[in-house]
Design a protein around this motif. Structure first.
Motif, PDB file in Angstrom:
ATOM      1  N   ALA A 292      45.394 -14.553  12.306  1.00 28.14           N
ATOM      2  CA  ALA A 292      44.450 -13.453  12.062  1.00 28.14           C
ATOM      3  C   ALA A 292      44.292 -12.571  13.296  1.00 28.14           C
ATOM      4  O   ALA A 292      43.185 -12.310  13.757  1.00 28.14           O
ATOM      5  CB  ALA A 292      43.098 -14.001  11.588  1.00 28.14           C
TER       6      ALA A 292
ATOM      7  N   LEU B 230      47.525  -8.225  12.225  1.00 26.88           N
ATOM      8  CA  LEU B 230      48.727  -8.918  11.751  1.00 26.88           C
ATOM      9  C   LEU B 230      48.494  -9.472  10.345  1.00 26.88           C
ATOM     10  O   LEU B 230      48.384 -10.669  10.148  1.00 26.88           O
ATOM     11  CB  LEU B 230      49.053 -10.026  12.752  1.00 26.88           C
ATOM     12  CG  LEU B 230      50.526 -10.378  12.995  1.00 26.88           C
ATOM     13  CD1 LEU B 230      51.396  -9.146  13.138  1.00 26.88           C
ATOM     14  CD2 LEU B 230      50.642 -11.240  14.234  1.00 26.88           C
ATOM     15  N   HIS B 231      48.424  -8.568   9.352  1.00 22.96           N
ATOM     16  CA  HIS B 231      48.246  -9.006   7.960  1.00 22.96           C
ATOM     17  C   HIS B 231      49.604  -9.079   7.272  1.00 22.96           C
ATOM     18  O   HIS B 231      50.634  -9.102   7.939  1.00 22.96           O
ATOM     19  CB  HIS B 231      47.251  -8.080   7.248  1.00 22.96           C
ATOM     20  CG  HIS B 231      47.723  -6.674   7.169  1.00 22.96           C
ATOM     21  ND1 HIS B 231      48.241  -6.123   6.029  1.00 22.96           N
ATOM     22  CD2 HIS B 231      47.800  -5.715   8.113  1.00 22.96           C
ATOM     23  CE1 HIS B 231      48.593  -4.876   6.273  1.00 22.96           C
ATOM     24  NE2 HIS B 231      48.345  -4.603   7.529  1.00 22.96           N
ATOM     25  N   ALA B 232      49.619  -9.078   5.943  1.00 23.07           N
ATOM     26  CA  ALA B 232      50.852  -9.410   5.204  1.00 23.07           C
ATOM     27  C   ALA B 232      52.072  -8.573   5.578  1.00 23.07           C
ATOM     28  O   ALA B 232      53.133  -9.121   5.882  1.00 23.07           O
ATOM     29  CB  ALA B 232      50.594  -9.306   3.701  1.00 23.07           C
ATOM     30  N   ARG B 233      51.945  -7.256   5.563  1.00 21.22           N
ATOM     31  CA  ARG B 233      53.135  -6.434   5.767  1.00 21.22           C
ATOM     32  C   ARG B 233      53.685  -6.544   7.193  1.00 21.22           C
ATOM     33  O   ARG B 233      54.867  -6.868   7.371  1.00 21.22           O
ATOM     34  CB  ARG B 233      52.857  -4.987   5.383  1.00 21.22           C
ATOM     35  CG  ARG B 233      54.123  -4.147   5.402  1.00 21.22           C
ATOM     36  CD  ARG B 233      53.847  -2.729   4.996  1.00 21.22           C
ATOM     37  NE  ARG B 233      53.086  -2.665   3.768  1.00 21.22           N
ATOM     38  CZ  ARG B 233      52.027  -1.869   3.588  1.00 21.22           C
ATOM     39  NH1 ARG B 233      51.618  -1.095   4.557  1.00 21.22           N
ATOM     40  NH2 ARG B 233      51.400  -1.864   2.438  1.00 21.22           N
TER      41      ARG B 233
ATOM     42  N   SER C 131      45.934  -2.230  11.507  1.00 17.36           N
ATOM     43  CA  SER C 131      45.011  -3.182  10.887  1.00 17.36           C
ATOM     44  C   SER C 131      45.329  -4.646  11.167  1.00 17.36           C
ATOM     45  O   SER C 131      45.023  -5.513  10.357  1.00 17.36           O
ATOM     46  CB  SER C 131      44.954  -2.919   9.383  1.00 17.36           C
ATOM     47  OG  SER C 131      46.230  -2.605   8.895  1.00 17.36           O
TER      48      SER C 131
ATOM     49  N   MET D 167      50.186 -15.257   9.726  1.00 18.02           N
ATOM     50  CA  MET D 167      48.951 -14.672   9.179  1.00 18.02           C
ATOM     51  C   MET D 167      47.727 -15.504   9.547  1.00 18.02           C
ATOM     52  O   MET D 167      46.634 -14.963   9.707  1.00 18.02           O
ATOM     53  CB  MET D 167      49.045 -14.525   7.662  1.00 18.02           C
ATOM     54  CG  MET D 167      49.926 -13.361   7.227  1.00 18.02           C
ATOM     55  SD  MET D 167      49.867 -13.124   5.446  1.00 18.02           S
ATOM     56  CE  MET D 167      48.225 -12.446   5.220  1.00 18.02           C
TER      57      MET D 167
END
Lengths: 88, 176
Positions: free
Chosen positions: A54, A14-17, A12, A51
């Motif tokens: 995006a 390069l989001h938070a985790r 998904s 982040m």
């Protein structure tokens, strides 16, 4: 200064985790590390910076390292990104 | 003699610690990060802070600053304060996989925001049925700028009014 281009293939983007995992790895290295997407480049040691790119699945980014241990930093980060950042 | 006293007083003022209050981004129940059902947040890997289990449908800015990050899926936002603190607000767990469903950003990345200003509206009913969790961590992602962090809230909080936690900014002696 060394750099390498790599395709992000985690589920998904390069989001938070995954961004946290990447930033933590970058923080282990004494050199400066940046991530670039298109014409925007950010500090790879900043979660908000990373982040803000995006980066979505299948997109290409460039990792750039400069300073002490730059080769090791580049190798570690490229391997981590190619491995799917914990969610291949 | 008076000059000396005056100078001393000014120096004391300049070295007084700077605290930034971080407000609740939603109305709801304040939680500790240990209560967040995701180890990356619960173990403070992303950063230290607190969380809210939301009962309201609008995420408001917990601090004033620049909206440096508004993820395209609308499930996360990052604000950089004038003191240089970076604060990430992440709505729920695994909500990135909803690909924006149920989230409507009402601000834009790069905007100047004031504490309490709406940033993201969400369809609370719909999200409650599709999201694994809506617990929202609010964390400081650049610990190098933090001298101390104190939790303030427990129990019910009101968005944009109640202080969730406060942060003492670390001085950068070699700057300026």
């Amino acid at each position: 200064m060394v750099e390498q281009t790599v395709t992000l293939n985690n589920r998904s983007g390069l989001h938070a985790r995954p961004a946290t995992l990447l930033v933590r790895e970058a923080g282990k290295h004494p050199c400066n590390v940046w991530i670039r997407k298109g014409d925007k480049e950010v500090d790879a040691k900043s979660i908000l910076g990373v982040m803000s790119l995006a980066v979505g699945r299948g997109e290409t980014i460039t990792v750039r390292a400069d300073g002490s241990g730059e080769e090791a930093a580049l190798k570690a980060l490229v391997e981590l990104i190619e491995s799917g950042l914990g969610e291949a | 003699m008076f000059w000396n006293r005056r100078k001393t007083r000014v120096v004391e003022q300049e070295s007084a610690p700077v605290w930034v209050e971080v407000l609740a981004p939603f109305s709801g129940r304040a939680l500790t990060l240990a209560d967040v059902p995701d180890p990356v947040f619960a173990q403070k890997m992303v950063g230290d802070g607190a969380a809210v289990d939301p009962a309201s449908d609008t995420l408001v800015a917990p601090v004033s600053g620049t909206l440096t990050n508004l993820f395209p899926t609308g499930h996360a936002a990052g604000i950089t304060t004038d003191e240089g603190l970076e604060i990430l607000i992440h709505i729920g767990m695994d909500t990135v996989e909803l690909k924006g469903e149920g989230f409507t950003p009402v601000a834009r990345q790069g905007d100047r925001v004031t504490a309490g200003q709406p940033i993201i509206r969400m369809d609370l009913e719909r999200l409650r049925s599709v999201a694994k969790s809506l617990v929202t961590p609010v964390v400081l992602t650049n610990p190098a700028r933090v001298a101390a962090l104190e939790p303030v809230a427990s129990g019910d909080v009101v968005a944009g009014r109640d202080v969730l936690f406060r942060v003492q900014v670390r001085r950068e002696a070699d700057e300026r």
